[in-house]
Design a protein around this motif. Structure first.
Motif, PDB file in Angstrom:
ATOM      1  N   LYS A 125      -3.147  -0.803  -6.819  1.00 23.48           N
ATOM      2  CA  LYS A 125      -2.189  -1.004  -7.911  1.00 23.48           C
ATOM      3  C   LYS A 125      -1.678  -2.438  -7.944  1.00 23.48           C
ATOM      4  CE  LYS A 125      -0.845   3.784  -8.297  1.00 23.48           C
ATOM      5  NZ  LYS A 125       0.192   4.799  -8.216  1.00 23.48           N
ATOM      6  N   THR A 126      -1.520  -3.044  -6.799  1.00 21.52           N
ATOM      7  CA  THR A 126      -1.071  -4.437  -6.739  1.00 21.52           C
ATOM      8  C   THR A 126      -2.136  -5.373  -7.309  1.00 21.52           C
ATOM      9  OG1 THR A 126       0.224  -3.932  -4.769  1.00 21.52           O
ATOM     10  CG2 THR A 126      -0.227  -6.251  -5.206  1.00 21.52           C
ATOM     11  N   SER A 167      -2.267  -4.948 -11.067  1.00 21.54           N
ATOM     12  CA  SER A 167      -1.078  -5.553 -11.681  1.00 21.54           C
ATOM     13  C   SER A 167      -1.213  -7.066 -11.755  1.00 21.54           C
ATOM     14  CB  SER A 167       0.173  -5.191 -10.888  1.00 21.54           C
ATOM     15  OG  SER A 167       0.367  -3.808 -10.879  1.00 21.54           O
ATOM     16  N   CYS A 210      -3.734  -7.984 -14.493  1.00 25.31           N
ATOM     17  CA  CYS A 210      -3.142  -7.864 -15.834  1.00 25.31           C
ATOM     18  C   CYS A 210      -2.178  -9.014 -16.095  1.00 25.31           C
ATOM     19  CB  CYS A 210      -2.433  -6.519 -15.981  1.00 25.31           C
ATOM     20  SG  CYS A 210      -3.540  -5.112 -16.032  1.00 25.31           S
TER      21      CYS A 210
END
Length: 157
Positions: A18-19, A22, A25
């Protein structure tokens, strides 16, 4: 994936994934703005363009407002010009759309500089900013055409 295979991932793996996503993005969103900001900052070093800002954060806010407005209006005008010039295919269509966008950028920068007290431009400054916007527009189209050809090449092989 079976339920047994899914349990092999730990909490740290999920946090790491997820890091990374993120940050990717964030980079995809912030990179165009940073290029735009630094180009506007370089243009503002001339005597023809002045950004009325009290500091770096204020300057970023002013340029971000100009960037978002420019992006929104450019997308709308590009869609309109593409729809109007849909009949003219080939190099003539691209050249006429490019010339219309150049004229649009100059008019847009002219009216923005008249209505905004935050970015003050002379005649040369309007030309510099509109040429920068036009160059960015051409670069986006060149990247799009290149990515389209690359994807066709990858799909073939």
């Amino acid at each position: 994936m079976k339920k047994k295979d899914r349990s092999k991932y730990s909490l740290a793996d999920h946090i790491f994934a997820k890091t990374v996503v993120s940050f990717m993005c964030l980079a995809i969103i912030s990179f165009p703005f940073l290029v735009f900001y630094f180009a506007m900052h370089l243009i503002s070093w001339t005597n023809d363009v002045h950004i009325h800002a009290s500091g770096t954060l204020s300057s970023i806010k002013i340029v971000l407002k100009f960037f978002v407005t420019t992006l929104f209006i450019t997308v709308i005008m590009d869609m309109i010009f593409s729809a109007v010039l849909n009949r003219a295919k080939g190099i003539l269509g691209y050249i006429s759309e490019a010339l219309l966008m150049l004229a649009f950028f100059y008019l847009y920068v002219f009216f923005y500089s008249l209505l905004s007290n935050e970015i003050v431009m002379t005649k040369k400054g309007r030309l510099y900013v509109s040429l920068f916007l036009f160059f960015g527009y051409l670069c986006i189209h060149a990247v799009y055409v290149g990515a389209k050809r690359l994807s066709k090449f990858i799909v073939k092989n």
